[in-house]
Design an enzyme around this catalytic site. Structure first.
Site, PDB file in Angstrom:
ATOM      1  N   PRO A  25     -16.914  67.471 112.014  1.00  0.00           N
ATOM      2  CA  PRO A  25     -15.707  68.306 111.939  1.00  0.00           C
ATOM      3  C   PRO A  25     -15.957  69.746 112.408  1.00  0.00           C
ATOM      4  O   PRO A  25     -15.012  70.472 112.708  1.00  0.00           O
ATOM      5  CB  PRO A  25     -15.337  68.295 110.450  1.00  0.00           C
ATOM      6  CG  PRO A  25     -16.082  67.154 109.850  1.00  0.00           C
ATOM      7  CD  PRO A  25     -17.308  66.962 110.692  1.00  0.00           C
TER       8      PRO A  25
ATOM      9  N   GLU B 165     -21.379  64.088 103.117  1.00  0.00           N
ATOM     10  CA  GLU B 165     -20.887  65.444 103.425  1.00  0.00           C
ATOM     11  C   GLU B 165     -21.360  65.952 104.779  1.00  0.00           C
ATOM     12  O   GLU B 165     -20.828  66.913 105.314  1.00  0.00           O
ATOM     13  CB  GLU B 165     -21.307  66.424 102.333  1.00  0.00           C
ATOM     14  CG  GLU B 165     -20.478  66.337 101.063  1.00  0.00           C
ATOM     15  CD  GLU B 165     -18.979  66.419 101.327  1.00  0.00           C
ATOM     16  OE1 GLU B 165     -18.521  67.478 101.796  1.00  0.00           O
ATOM     17  OE2 GLU B 165     -18.274  65.419 101.081  1.00  0.00           O
TER      18      GLU B 165
ATOM     19  N   ARG C 263     -13.652  53.343 130.225  1.00  0.00           N
ATOM     20  CA  ARG C 263     -12.528  53.392 131.178  1.00  0.00           C
ATOM     21  C   ARG C 263     -12.856  54.179 132.433  1.00  0.00           C
ATOM     22  O   ARG C 263     -12.221  53.998 133.461  1.00  0.00           O
ATOM     23  CB  ARG C 263     -11.310  54.072 130.541  1.00  0.00           C
ATOM     24  CG  ARG C 263     -10.822  53.472 129.264  1.00  0.00           C
ATOM     25  CD  ARG C 263      -9.732  54.342 128.665  1.00  0.00           C
ATOM     26  NE  ARG C 263      -8.622  54.492 129.580  1.00  0.00           N
ATOM     27  CZ  ARG C 263      -7.705  53.564 129.798  1.00  0.00           C
ATOM     28  NH1 ARG C 263      -7.751  52.434 129.148  1.00  0.00           N
ATOM     29  NH2 ARG C 263      -6.740  53.763 130.652  1.00  0.00           N
TER      30      ARG C 263
ATOM     31  N   ASP D 202      -0.603  59.190 138.910  1.00  0.00           N
ATOM     32  CA  ASP D 202      -0.537  59.699 140.267  1.00  0.00           C
ATOM     33  C   ASP D 202      -0.822  61.193 140.213  1.00  0.00           C
ATOM     34  O   ASP D 202      -0.549  61.845 139.211  1.00  0.00           O
ATOM     35  CB  ASP D 202       0.852  59.453 140.849  1.00  0.00           C
ATOM     36  CG  ASP D 202       1.266  57.993 140.738  1.00  0.00           C
ATOM     37  OD1 ASP D 202       0.612  57.154 141.355  1.00  0.00           O
ATOM     38  OD2 ASP D 202       2.236  57.719 140.003  1.00  0.00           O
TER      39      ASP D 202
HETATM   40  C1  9D3 Z   1     -15.082  69.583 102.472  1.00  0.00           C
HETATM   41  C2  9D3 Z   1     -15.399  69.806 103.860  1.00  0.00           C
HETATM   42  N1  9D3 Z   1     -15.208  68.638 104.740  1.00  0.00           N
HETATM   43  C3  9D3 Z   1     -15.594  69.065 106.103  1.00  0.00           C
HETATM   44  C4  9D3 Z   1     -14.401  69.531 106.875  1.00  0.00           C
HETATM   45  C5  9D3 Z   1     -15.976  67.495 104.278  1.00  0.00           C
HETATM   46  C6  9D3 Z   1     -16.197  66.421 105.268  1.00  0.00           C
HETATM   47  C7  9D3 Z   1     -15.131  65.734 105.839  1.00  0.00           C
HETATM   48  C8  9D3 Z   1     -15.347  64.685 106.726  1.00  0.00           C
HETATM   49  C9  9D3 Z   1     -17.477  66.057 105.612  1.00  0.00           C
HETATM   50  C10 9D3 Z   1     -17.689  65.011 106.506  1.00  0.00           C
HETATM   51  C11 9D3 Z   1     -16.626  64.331 107.043  1.00  0.00           C
HETATM   52  C12 9D3 Z   1     -16.861  63.185 107.945  1.00  0.00           C
HETATM   53  N2  9D3 Z   1     -16.238  63.401 109.268  1.00  0.00           N
HETATM   54  C13 9D3 Z   1     -16.903  63.188 110.401  1.00  0.00           C
HETATM   55  O1  9D3 Z   1     -18.053  62.788 110.372  1.00  0.00           O
HETATM   56  C14 9D3 Z   1     -16.258  63.487 111.660  1.00  0.00           C
HETATM   57  C15 9D3 Z   1     -14.958  63.995 111.978  1.00  0.00           C
HETATM   58  C16 9D3 Z   1     -13.832  64.358 111.158  1.00  0.00           C
HETATM   59  O2  9D3 Z   1     -13.813  64.246 109.928  1.00  0.00           O
HETATM   60  N3  9D3 Z   1     -12.731  64.853 111.793  1.00  0.00           N
HETATM   61  C17 9D3 Z   1     -12.640  64.985 113.141  1.00  0.00           C
HETATM   62  N4  9D3 Z   1     -13.646  64.667 113.921  1.00  0.00           N
HETATM   63  C18 9D3 Z   1     -14.787  64.162 113.344  1.00  0.00           C
HETATM   64  S1  9D3 Z   1     -16.155  63.700 114.179  1.00  0.00           S
HETATM   65  C19 9D3 Z   1     -16.975  63.292 112.824  1.00  0.00           C
END
Ligand code: 9D3
Length: 247
Positions: free
Chosen positions: A87, A114, A152, A167
């Site tokens: 994230p 986490e 793709r 296009d």
């Molecule tokens: C409390 C804070 N959170 C972070 C924003 C906790 C948290 C949320 C989701 C910790 C890990 C995750 C797991 N998410 C992913 O591994 C992840 C992800 C996502 O949650 N949103 C958008 N893209 C991605 S790419 C990997």
């Protein structure tokens, strides 16, 4: 192209191959997918891949050593940048995918819990990438999105009808609306112009719909484009016929 994925859920990642474009890409050898499970690189009797965070707080953190073991094994099998799906990453977009599609190899690291020990990111990760500002449970689905999008883009993977794609003059715009038989469903008729057989008129109508929808729904996309005279005229006409605070 070879894609190696570091994941605690290899079966989930391999399931992208069960359907459609990605499965075909692998059968044609346009794409080779391998997974590496950090669980296989643990050395303690409990095969622990996660532990409690230093400093306290909720949740668990993926341990450095199992990730390192899996990554070094992947690096022996494949070259290319190491991308961590998280994230905190830069948002994935088509230009980034287009750049990766030209590589012979890519290594994707997915996390659960986490997140992963920051020292792994410092030591090994080249790029950190996110799908967008919403929460999913781990990086596997993000890796699967990337694998699908890259499949793709491999030469020869899409059939002609699929790869016609957009296009050049539609590029950067949202798609126009599509219709198929029957001509009327529940009192809703197919726009008359599409039944006219007048191909120039149909092409203008579709361009106008694409421009209008992009203006309505994604003004950010429209700002990046240079419209030609004809497109400006079509959009002006659309705006006159469909005022901003309508539908
Ligand atoms: C409390 C804070 N959170 C972070 C924003 C906790 C948290 C949320 C989701 C910790 C890990 C995750 C797991 N998410 C992913 O591994 C992840 C992800 C996502 O949650 N949103 C958008 N893209 C991605 S790419 C990997």
């Amino acid at each position: 192209m070879q894609i190696d994925v570091i994941t605690l859920f290899p079966e989930l990642v391999h399931s992208v191959l069960d359907f459609g474009v990605v499965g075909r890409a692998q059968q044609q050898n346009s794409l080779q997918l391998k997974t590496w499970n950090p669980r296989r690189f643990t050395r303690d009797r409990y095969q622990a891949v996660d532990d409690r965070p230093y400093g306290g707080g909720p949740g668990m953190v993926m341990k450095f050593e199992p990730l390192q073991g899996a990554l070094l094994a992947a690096k022996e099998a494949n070259a290319g940048p190491v991308v961590y799906l998280s994230p905190q990453g830069k948002r994935l977009d088509q230009p980034l995918l287009n750049a990766w599609a030209g590589l012979s190899g890519l290594i994707l690291v997915t996390g659960r819990y986490e997140g992963i020990d920051e020292r792994f990111i410092e030591a090994y990760v080249d790029q950190e990438v996110s799908l967008g500002d919403y929460v999913i449970s781990g990086g596997e689905l993000a890796a699967m999105v990337i694998i699908d999008a890259l499949a793709r883009l491999q030469p020869g993977v899409l059939g002609n009808s699929e790869s016609a794609g957009q296009d050049s003059f539609m590029r950067g715009l949202l798609d126009y609306p599509h219709y198929t038989r029957p001509e009327e469903v529940e009192g809703r008729r197919v726009p008359q112009v599409l039944l006219s057989g007048d191909h120039a008129q149909i092409a203008r109508w579709r361009m106008q719909q694409a421009l209008g929808r992009t203006w309505r729904r994604r003004p950010d996309l429209l700002e990046r484009l240079e419209l030609n005279r004809e497109q400006q005229r079509l959009l002006q006409q659309f705006k006159k016929e469909n005022p901003e605070n309508q539908d």
